[in-house]
Design an enzyme around this catalytic site. Sequence first.
Site, PDB file in Angstrom:
ATOM      1  N   GLY A   1       1.225  -1.904   4.214  1.00  0.00           N
ATOM      2  CA  GLY A   1       1.761  -0.557   4.022  1.00  0.00           C
ATOM      3  C   GLY A   1       2.997  -0.348   4.868  1.00  0.00           C
TER       4      GLY A   1
ATOM      5  N   MET B   1      -9.072   7.978  -0.288  1.00  0.00           N
ATOM      6  CA  MET B   1      -9.926   8.409   0.833  1.00  0.00           C
ATOM      7  C   MET B   1     -10.414   9.829   0.592  1.00  0.00           C
ATOM      8  SD  MET B   1      -7.719   6.982   4.041  1.00  0.00           S
ATOM      9  CE  MET B   1      -6.787   5.442   3.952  1.00  0.00           C
TER      10      MET B   1
ATOM     11  N   ASP C   1      -6.476  -6.601   4.429  1.00  0.00           N
ATOM     12  CA  ASP C   1      -5.886  -5.258   4.464  1.00  0.00           C
ATOM     13  C   ASP C   1      -5.945  -4.679   5.870  1.00  0.00           C
ATOM     14  OD1 ASP C   1      -5.060  -2.690   3.907  1.00  0.00           O
ATOM     15  OD2 ASP C   1      -6.749  -2.194   2.592  1.00  0.00           O
ATOM     16  N   GLY C   2      -4.767  -4.374   6.403  1.00  0.00           N
ATOM     17  CA  GLY C   2      -4.688  -3.671   7.682  1.00  0.00           C
ATOM     18  C   GLY C   2      -3.898  -4.429   8.725  1.00  0.00           C
ATOM     19  N   GLY C   3      -2.766  -3.849   9.117  1.00  0.00           N
ATOM     20  CA  GLY C   3      -1.976  -4.444  10.196  1.00  0.00           C
ATOM     21  C   GLY C   3      -1.280  -5.736   9.820  1.00  0.00           C
TER      22      GLY C   3
ATOM     23  N   HIS D   1      -8.405   0.876  -3.921  1.00  0.00           N
ATOM     24  CA  HIS D   1      -9.338   0.650  -2.810  1.00  0.00           C
ATOM     25  C   HIS D   1     -10.046   1.975  -2.544  1.00  0.00           C
ATOM     26  CE1 HIS D   1      -9.584  -0.245   1.837  1.00  0.00           C
ATOM     27  NE2 HIS D   1     -10.771  -0.095   1.271  1.00  0.00           N
TER      28      HIS D   1
ATOM     29  N   MET E   1     -11.276  -6.045   5.584  1.00  0.00           N
ATOM     30  CA  MET E   1     -10.509  -5.083   6.380  1.00  0.00           C
ATOM     31  C   MET E   1     -10.210  -5.698   7.742  1.00  0.00           C
ATOM     32  SD  MET E   1      -9.998  -2.480   4.482  1.00  0.00           S
ATOM     33  CE  MET E   1      -9.061  -1.581   5.721  1.00  0.00           C
TER      34      MET E   1
ATOM     35  N   SER F   1       0.851  -1.192   0.000  1.00  0.00           N
ATOM     36  CA  SER F   1       0.000   0.000   0.000  1.00  0.00           C
ATOM     37  C   SER F   1       0.882   1.236   0.000  1.00  0.00           C
ATOM     38  CB  SER F   1      -0.901   0.017   1.235  1.00  0.00           C
ATOM     39  OG  SER F   1      -1.378   1.332   1.434  1.00  0.00           O
TER      40      SER F   1
ATOM     41  N   HIS G   1      -1.204  -1.367  -4.290  1.00  0.00           N
ATOM     42  CA  HIS G   1      -2.471  -1.028  -3.628  1.00  0.00           C
ATOM     43  C   HIS G   1      -2.528   0.485  -3.392  1.00  0.00           C
ATOM     44  CE1 HIS G   1      -5.937  -2.094  -1.023  1.00  0.00           C
ATOM     45  NE2 HIS G   1      -5.510  -1.133  -0.213  1.00  0.00           N
TER      46      HIS G   1
ATOM     47  N   GLY H   1      -9.064   4.028   7.063  1.00  0.00           N
ATOM     48  CA  GLY H   1      -8.817   5.453   7.261  1.00  0.00           C
ATOM     49  C   GLY H   1      -7.339   5.773   7.449  1.00  0.00           C
TER      50      GLY H   1
ATOM     51  N   GLY I   1      -3.101   4.097   7.921  1.00  0.00           N
ATOM     52  CA  GLY I   1      -2.139   3.001   7.945  1.00  0.00           C
ATOM     53  C   GLY I   1      -1.597   2.863   9.360  1.00  0.00           C
TER      54      GLY I   1
ATOM     55  N   ASP J   1      -4.789   3.511  -1.787  1.00  0.00           N
ATOM     56  CA  ASP J   1      -5.876   3.822  -0.854  1.00  0.00           C
ATOM     57  C   ASP J   1      -6.443   5.204  -1.134  1.00  0.00           C
ATOM     58  OD1 ASP J   1      -6.030   1.512   0.927  1.00  0.00           O
ATOM     59  OD2 ASP J   1      -3.957   2.023   1.425  1.00  0.00           O
TER      60      ASP J   1
ATOM     61  N   MET K   1     -12.264   4.315  -0.705  1.00  0.00           N
ATOM     62  CA  MET K   1     -12.945   4.613   0.563  1.00  0.00           C
ATOM     63  C   MET K   1     -13.587   5.979   0.392  1.00  0.00           C
ATOM     64  SD  MET K   1      -9.900   3.188   2.969  1.00  0.00           S
ATOM     65  CE  MET K   1      -8.746   3.178   1.602  1.00  0.00           C
TER      66      MET K   1
HETATM   67  C1  DX5 Z   1      -6.433   1.532   5.611  1.00  0.00           C
HETATM   68  C2  DX5 Z   1      -5.944   1.148   4.245  1.00  0.00           C
HETATM   69  C3  DX5 Z   1      -4.800   0.185   4.243  1.00  0.00           C
HETATM   70  C4  DX5 Z   1      -3.543   0.712   4.868  1.00  0.00           C
HETATM   71  C5  DX5 Z   1      -2.734  -0.449   5.356  1.00  0.00           C
HETATM   72  O1  DX5 Z   1      -7.607   2.261   5.481  1.00  0.00           O
HETATM   73  O2  DX5 Z   1      -6.991   0.535   3.522  1.00  0.00           O
HETATM   74  O3  DX5 Z   1      -4.540  -0.259   2.922  1.00  0.00           O
HETATM   75  O4  DX5 Z   1      -2.773   1.483   3.995  1.00  0.00           O
HETATM   76  O5  DX5 Z   1      -1.676   0.018   6.100  1.00  0.00           O
HETATM   77  P1  DX5 Z   1      -0.908  -0.887   7.157  1.00  0.00           P
HETATM   78  O6  DX5 Z   1      -0.375  -2.063   6.428  1.00  0.00           O
HETATM   79  O7  DX5 Z   1       0.146   0.033   7.684  1.00  0.00           O
HETATM   80  O8  DX5 Z   1      -1.916  -1.304   8.214  1.00  0.00           O
HETATM   81 ZN    ZN Z   2      -6.481  -0.375   1.523  1.00  0.00          ZN
END
Ligand code: DX5
Ligand code: ZN
Length: 222
Positions: free
Chosen positions: A196, A36, A174-176, A65, A136, A7, A32, A141, A143, A34, A67
């Site tokens: 990310g 927003m 996606d996420g963490g 992605h 998710m 990401s 990827h 929102g 990273g 993001d 959002m």
């Molecule tokens: C959050 C995004 C993710 C984010 C992931 O809203 O959709 O794609 O960038 O970041 P990490 O890997 O740092 O959790």
């Molecule tokens: Zn994402």
Amino acid sequence: MVKIAPSILAADFTRLGEQIVAVEHGGASYIHVDVMDGHFVPNITIGPFIVQAVRRVTQLPIDCHLMIEDPDKYISEFARAGANMISVHPEATYHLHRTLGYIRQAGCRAGVVLNPATPLTAIEEVISDVDYVLLMSVNPGFGGQQFIMSSLDKLRRLRVLLQLHGSQAQIEIDGGITTDNAAVVVEAGAEILVAGSAIFGTESPAQAIQQMLQSVTEAQLV
Ligand code: DX5
Ligand code: ZN
């Protein structure tokens, strides 16, 4: 074979081109992006203009992605900018089935994104219109958030649901995601790992990808 989608939210935007080339060489399968809008999620990030720039530096498929509220308005613009995959949140559109149709008409693979609190049933009626499901594992929102553990059970249930419907849709998470939890999420059913900070937050994003892939391979061997 598991795929990594770095990401760029966590990339150094002063060196974006260089960092994308590095992850491509490091074994990334997608980029990827993001998107927003400050309404659907409390943050503002990237628009089609940056996707266009990303398109110029990589051959990898661009995974957008969205959002954003009312994604229908922007689908063709992201497709024109070079997106290959576009995913939307069911809460952001009144007519999810129509939105998925717009994505495919624009020549992109269509994905549905499920927030941690969104039940799997949200995709049941559109399963045959979906090329991938993005689960998710943090609230969207930002990273750098911590992986929500209940996502593992949700991944397993998603895999069963897709099998039950005979769906070929891929599962993206996606996420963490980190090198430490990559193997468990793959074991639970994830096929595409978005990461990310675990990639761009390190000194060598390319090496971080290789370590993540290796951690999955090693876990599969034992
Ligand atoms: C959050 C995004 C993710 C984010 C992931 O809203 O959709 O794609 O960038 O970041 P990490 O890997 O740092 O959790
Ligand atoms: Zn994402």
